[in-house]
Design a protein around this motif. Sequence first.
Motif, PDB file in Angstrom:
ATOM      1  N   MET A   1      -9.793 -25.122   1.564  1.00  0.00           N
ATOM      2  CA  MET A   1      -9.624 -23.979   0.681  1.00  0.00           C
ATOM      3  C   MET A   1     -10.261 -24.286  -0.663  1.00  0.00           C
ATOM      4  O   MET A   1      -9.588 -24.647  -1.606  1.00  0.00           O
ATOM      5  N   THR A   2     -11.557 -24.156  -0.734  1.00  0.00           N
ATOM      6  CA  THR A   2     -12.232 -24.424  -1.992  1.00  0.00           C
ATOM      7  C   THR A   2     -12.779 -23.155  -2.627  1.00  0.00           C
ATOM      8  O   THR A   2     -13.019 -23.130  -3.821  1.00  0.00           O
ATOM      9  N   ASP A   3     -13.012 -22.118  -1.832  1.00  0.00           N
ATOM     10  CA  ASP A   3     -13.496 -20.853  -2.382  1.00  0.00           C
ATOM     11  C   ASP A   3     -12.376 -20.177  -3.162  1.00  0.00           C
ATOM     12  O   ASP A   3     -11.214 -20.263  -2.811  1.00  0.00           O
ATOM     13  N   GLN A   4     -12.760 -19.462  -4.227  1.00  0.00           N
ATOM     14  CA  GLN A   4     -11.779 -18.718  -5.007  1.00  0.00           C
ATOM     15  C   GLN A   4     -11.998 -17.232  -4.808  1.00  0.00           C
ATOM     16  O   GLN A   4     -13.096 -16.787  -4.492  1.00  0.00           O
ATOM     17  N   LYS A   5     -10.907 -16.472  -5.000  1.00  0.00           N
ATOM     18  CA  LYS A   5     -10.992 -15.019  -4.940  1.00  0.00           C
ATOM     19  C   LYS A   5     -10.114 -14.456  -6.049  1.00  0.00           C
ATOM     20  O   LYS A   5      -9.173 -15.111  -6.500  1.00  0.00           O
ATOM     21  N   PRO A   6     -10.386 -13.222  -6.482  1.00  0.00           N
ATOM     22  CA  PRO A   6      -9.540 -12.604  -7.504  1.00  0.00           C
ATOM     23  C   PRO A   6      -8.137 -12.346  -6.954  1.00  0.00           C
ATOM     24  O   PRO A   6      -7.961 -12.132  -5.745  1.00  0.00           O
ATOM     25  N   TRP A   7      -7.145 -12.355  -7.817  1.00  0.00           N
ATOM     26  CA  TRP A   7      -5.752 -12.181  -7.399  1.00  0.00           C
ATOM     27  C   TRP A   7      -5.539 -10.871  -6.664  1.00  0.00           C
ATOM     28  O   TRP A   7      -4.727 -10.794  -5.747  1.00  0.00           O
ATOM     29  N   PHE A   8      -6.263  -9.812  -7.039  1.00  0.00           N
ATOM     30  CA  PHE A   8      -6.021  -8.498  -6.446  1.00  0.00           C
ATOM     31  C   PHE A   8      -6.558  -8.366  -5.025  1.00  0.00           C
ATOM     32  O   PHE A   8      -6.329  -7.363  -4.366  1.00  0.00           O
ATOM     33  N   LEU A   9      -7.219  -9.381  -4.515  1.00  0.00           N
ATOM     34  CA  LEU A   9      -7.661  -9.390  -3.122  1.00  0.00           C
ATOM     35  C   LEU A   9      -6.734 -10.204  -2.224  1.00  0.00           C
ATOM     36  O   LEU A   9      -7.010 -10.377  -1.044  1.00  0.00           O
ATOM     37  N   SER A  10      -5.624 -10.667  -2.780  1.00  0.00           N
ATOM     38  CA  SER A  10      -4.690 -11.502  -2.034  1.00  0.00           C
ATOM     39  C   SER A  10      -3.659 -10.665  -1.279  1.00  0.00           C
ATOM     40  O   SER A  10      -2.927  -9.872  -1.874  1.00  0.00           O
ATOM     41  N   LYS A  11      -3.594 -10.862   0.051  1.00  0.00           N
ATOM     42  CA  LYS A  11      -2.565 -10.191   0.866  1.00  0.00           C
ATOM     43  C   LYS A  11      -1.180 -10.617   0.425  1.00  0.00           C
ATOM     44  O   LYS A  11      -0.243  -9.809   0.405  1.00  0.00           O
ATOM     45  N   THR A  12      -1.047 -11.888   0.084  1.00  0.00           N
ATOM     46  CA  THR A  12       0.248 -12.414  -0.323  1.00  0.00           C
ATOM     47  C   THR A  12       0.740 -11.750  -1.600  1.00  0.00           C
ATOM     48  O   THR A  12       1.913 -11.370  -1.699  1.00  0.00           O
ATOM     49  N   ILE A  13      -0.128 -11.599  -2.567  1.00  0.00           N
ATOM     50  CA  ILE A  13       0.260 -10.961  -3.835  1.00  0.00           C
ATOM     51  C   ILE A  13       0.696  -9.524  -3.590  1.00  0.00           C
ATOM     52  O   ILE A  13       1.750  -9.084  -4.072  1.00  0.00           O
ATOM     53  N   TRP A  14      -0.086  -8.747  -2.845  1.00  0.00           N
ATOM     54  CA  TRP A  14       0.250  -7.335  -2.619  1.00  0.00           C
ATOM     55  C   TRP A  14       1.533  -7.170  -1.815  1.00  0.00           C
ATOM     56  O   TRP A  14       2.375  -6.324  -2.134  1.00  0.00           O
ATOM     57  N   ALA A  15       1.712  -7.963  -0.782  1.00  0.00           N
ATOM     58  CA  ALA A  15       2.940  -7.862   0.011  1.00  0.00           C
ATOM     59  C   ALA A  15       4.156  -8.295  -0.808  1.00  0.00           C
ATOM     60  O   ALA A  15       5.231  -7.690  -0.707  1.00  0.00           O
ATOM     61  N   SER A  16       3.991  -9.309  -1.638  1.00  0.00           N
ATOM     62  CA  SER A  16       5.094  -9.741  -2.491  1.00  0.00           C
ATOM     63  C   SER A  16       5.457  -8.663  -3.507  1.00  0.00           C
ATOM     64  O   SER A  16       6.644  -8.423  -3.773  1.00  0.00           O
ATOM     65  N   LEU A  17       4.455  -8.017  -4.090  1.00  0.00           N
ATOM     66  CA  LEU A  17       4.727  -6.916  -5.016  1.00  0.00           C
ATOM     67  C   LEU A  17       5.457  -5.772  -4.320  1.00  0.00           C
ATOM     68  O   LEU A  17       6.400  -5.192  -4.886  1.00  0.00           O
ATOM     69  N   CYS A  18       5.046  -5.441  -3.100  1.00  0.00           N
ATOM     70  CA  CYS A  18       5.741  -4.394  -2.337  1.00  0.00           C
ATOM     71  C   CYS A  18       7.186  -4.783  -2.074  1.00  0.00           C
ATOM     72  O   CYS A  18       8.089  -3.948  -2.178  1.00  0.00           O
ATOM     73  N   THR A  19       7.423  -6.044  -1.746  1.00  0.00           N
ATOM     74  CA  THR A  19       8.787  -6.512  -1.507  1.00  0.00           C
ATOM     75  C   THR A  19       9.643  -6.334  -2.748  1.00  0.00           C
ATOM     76  O   THR A  19      10.769  -5.831  -2.675  1.00  0.00           O
ATOM     77  N   VAL A  20       9.116  -6.727  -3.891  1.00  0.00           N
ATOM     78  CA  VAL A  20       9.865  -6.606  -5.143  1.00  0.00           C
ATOM     79  C   VAL A  20      10.133  -5.137  -5.478  1.00  0.00           C
ATOM     80  O   VAL A  20      11.246  -4.765  -5.855  1.00  0.00           O
ATOM     81  N   ILE A  21       9.140  -4.284  -5.320  1.00  0.00           N
ATOM     82  CA  ILE A  21       9.301  -2.856  -5.628  1.00  0.00           C
ATOM     83  C   ILE A  21      10.312  -2.209  -4.699  1.00  0.00           C
ATOM     84  O   ILE A  21      11.184  -1.446  -5.140  1.00  0.00           O
ATOM     85  N   LEU A  22      10.230  -2.492  -3.415  1.00  0.00           N
ATOM     86  CA  LEU A  22      11.184  -1.912  -2.460  1.00  0.00           C
ATOM     87  C   LEU A  22      12.601  -2.405  -2.704  1.00  0.00           C
ATOM     88  O   LEU A  22      13.559  -1.628  -2.625  1.00  0.00           O
ATOM     89  N   ALA A  23      12.734  -3.688  -3.011  1.00  0.00           N
ATOM     90  CA  ALA A  23      14.066  -4.225  -3.306  1.00  0.00           C
ATOM     91  C   ALA A  23      14.630  -3.594  -4.578  1.00  0.00           C
ATOM     92  O   ALA A  23      15.814  -3.250  -4.636  1.00  0.00           O
ATOM     93  N   ALA A  24      13.803  -3.413  -5.577  1.00  0.00           N
ATOM     94  CA  ALA A  24      14.246  -2.781  -6.820  1.00  0.00           C
ATOM     95  C   ALA A  24      14.625  -1.319  -6.587  1.00  0.00           C
ATOM     96  O   ALA A  24      15.611  -0.818  -7.147  1.00  0.00           O
ATOM     97  N   ALA A  25      13.863  -0.624  -5.746  1.00  0.00           N
ATOM     98  CA  ALA A  25      14.177   0.771  -5.437  1.00  0.00           C
ATOM     99  C   ALA A  25      15.510   0.883  -4.717  1.00  0.00           C
ATOM    100  O   ALA A  25      16.318   1.767  -5.000  1.00  0.00           O
ATOM    101  N   SER A  26      15.754  -0.026  -3.799  1.00  0.00           N
ATOM    102  CA  SER A  26      17.024  -0.032  -3.081  1.00  0.00           C
ATOM    103  C   SER A  26      18.180  -0.336  -4.029  1.00  0.00           C
ATOM    104  O   SER A  26      19.228   0.309  -3.981  1.00  0.00           O
ATOM    105  N   PHE A  27      17.979  -1.297  -4.909  1.00  0.00           N
ATOM    106  CA  PHE A  27      19.017  -1.681  -5.866  1.00  0.00           C
ATOM    107  C   PHE A  27      19.305  -0.553  -6.853  1.00  0.00           C
ATOM    108  O   PHE A  27      20.452  -0.294  -7.200  1.00  0.00           O
TER     109      PHE A  27
END
Length: 68
Positions: free
Chosen positions: A1-27
């Motif tokens: 893993m030596t190549d870099q990519k911008p944060w907004f192309l990360s599946k992990t970042i987007w799925a984590s943001l969705c998790t936080v938003i959905l949990a906050a909406a439920s709360f």
Amino acid sequence: MTDQKPWFLSKTIWASLCTVILAAASFAGIPTGGLEGGALADGILQILTALSGLVALWGRVTASRVIG
């Protein structure tokens, strides 16, 4: 893993943001419009939260580049 990519192309970042938003909406008890019954709406939010958490995990496991 030596190549870099911008944060907004990360599946992990987007799925984590969705998790936080959905949990906050439920709360926060966000109204779900025309859905009948609070239990159904809560169940849907919980399922979507779990799925987005799984996608975040999958994104991290399958990552081939670091976030730069």
